[in-house]
Structure formats: C-alpha cells, structure tokens
Write a protein that holds these residues in place. Structure first.
Motif, PDB file in Angstrom:
ATOM      1  N   ARG A  46       0.848  -1.121  -0.092  1.00 40.93           N
ATOM      2  CA  ARG A  46      -0.468   0.199   0.208  1.00 40.93           C
ATOM      3  C   ARG A  46       0.903   1.236  -0.375  1.00 40.93           C
ATOM      4  O   ARG A  46       0.692   2.604  -0.451  1.00 40.93           O
ATOM      5  CB  ARG A  46      -1.386   0.307   1.291  1.00 40.93           C
ATOM      6  CG  ARG A  46      -2.173  -0.467   1.059  1.00 40.93           C
ATOM      7  CD  ARG A  46      -3.658  -0.072   2.151  1.00 40.93           C
ATOM      8  NE  ARG A  46      -2.376  -0.375   3.410  1.00 40.93           N
ATOM      9  CZ  ARG A  46      -3.185  -1.241   4.737  1.00 40.93           C
ATOM     10  NH1 ARG A  46      -3.371  -2.568   4.006  1.00 40.93           N
ATOM     11  NH2 ARG A  46      -2.219  -1.241   5.428  1.00 40.93           N
ATOM     12  N   THR A  47       2.017   0.947   0.693  1.00 33.02           N
ATOM     13  CA  THR A  47       2.817   2.558   0.831  1.00 33.02           C
ATOM     14  C   THR A  47       3.203   2.173  -0.600  1.00 33.02           C
ATOM     15  O   THR A  47       3.069   3.747  -0.671  1.00 33.02           O
ATOM     16  CB  THR A  47       3.762   1.960   1.729  1.00 33.02           C
ATOM     17  OG1 THR A  47       3.115   1.982   2.889  1.00 33.02           O
ATOM     18  CG2 THR A  47       4.474   3.044   2.325  1.00 33.02           C
ATOM     19  N   SER A  50       0.495   3.334  -3.043  1.00 32.47           N
ATOM     20  CA  SER A  50       0.246   4.867  -2.924  1.00 32.47           C
ATOM     21  C   SER A  50       0.572   5.991  -3.343  1.00 32.47           C
ATOM     22  O   SER A  50       0.737   6.917  -4.286  1.00 32.47           O
ATOM     23  CB  SER A  50      -0.042   5.181  -1.306  1.00 32.47           C
ATOM     24  OG  SER A  50      -1.115   4.168  -0.339  1.00 32.47           O
ATOM     25  N   ALA A  53       1.063   5.538  -7.492  1.00 36.92           N
ATOM     26  CA  ALA A  53      -0.259   6.069  -8.213  1.00 36.92           C
ATOM     27  C   ALA A  53      -0.059   7.702  -7.642  1.00 36.92           C
ATOM     28  O   ALA A  53      -0.965   8.661  -8.588  1.00 36.92           O
ATOM     29  CB  ALA A  53      -0.625   5.633  -7.223  1.00 36.92           C
ATOM     30  N   GLY A  54      -0.170   8.430  -6.170  1.00 41.11           N
ATOM     31  CA  GLY A  54      -0.312   9.562  -6.831  1.00 41.11           C
ATOM     32  C   GLY A  54       0.568  10.540  -8.002  1.00 41.11           C
ATOM     33  O   GLY A  54       0.144  11.320  -7.695  1.00 41.11           O
TER      34      GLY A  54
END
Length: 91
Positions: A46-47, A50, A53-54
């Motif tokens: 997730r880290t 994220s 993707a950001g």
C-alpha cells in the motif's frame, strides 16, 4: 475502477493471483536479509503503490501541462520509499 465493478473484479483477480504472491515473496526476502522493516506485506505494498499512484495521477492527469524534472521526481520517490521502509540502524 470505483465505478466499474467488472473491471475492478478483473484487476483484483490479477493482483491477488499474480502480483500479490510475487510481492509477498520479495518482501519476505527483504525482511529476512534485514533490508526491510517488519510490517505486514499489505502495508508495504500500500505504501509503495500509494506513492507511485499519487505521482502518476498528479503528473499525467492533474498537472500534465506543467514541465517537471522526471529524473529528480523518480529519485525522490525512491528516497521516500526506501527511507520509509528501511529498518532503523542498530543502536
């Protein structure tokens, strides 16, 4: 994906079937070698996802018209990811 359940189902299947097992194995290997903090694989993924993707959404969709230094941005992303996930040195 939030608006297309059929596409989300396909992505989830591919991620759960193909990506997740490979990433989990790589994370376990990094932990065993002492190169990664001991947190659940899902949190590591997730880290990383994220941050990437950001960056991607911002760069290619929100601010695609603004010039930027791709090399510097990638180096910063790598620094953020490795810095966040690297274990603290022994004291």
């Amino acid at each position: 994906l939030p608006f297309h359940p059929e596409m989300r189902a396909i992505v989830e299947e591919v991620v759960l079937r193909d990506v997740f097992p490979l990433a989990t194995a790589a994370i376990a290997d990094l932990k065993q070698r002492g190169e990664l903090i001991d947190i659940p694989p899902e949190l590591v993924m997730r880290t990383v996802v994220s941050l990437i993707a950001g960056h991607t959404v911002h760069r290619h969709f929100l601010r695609a018209d603004v010039p930027f230094d791709e090399e510097a941005e990638v180096k910063l992303l790598i620094r953020l990811i490795t810095g966040a996930l690297r274990p603290d040195p022994p004291q």
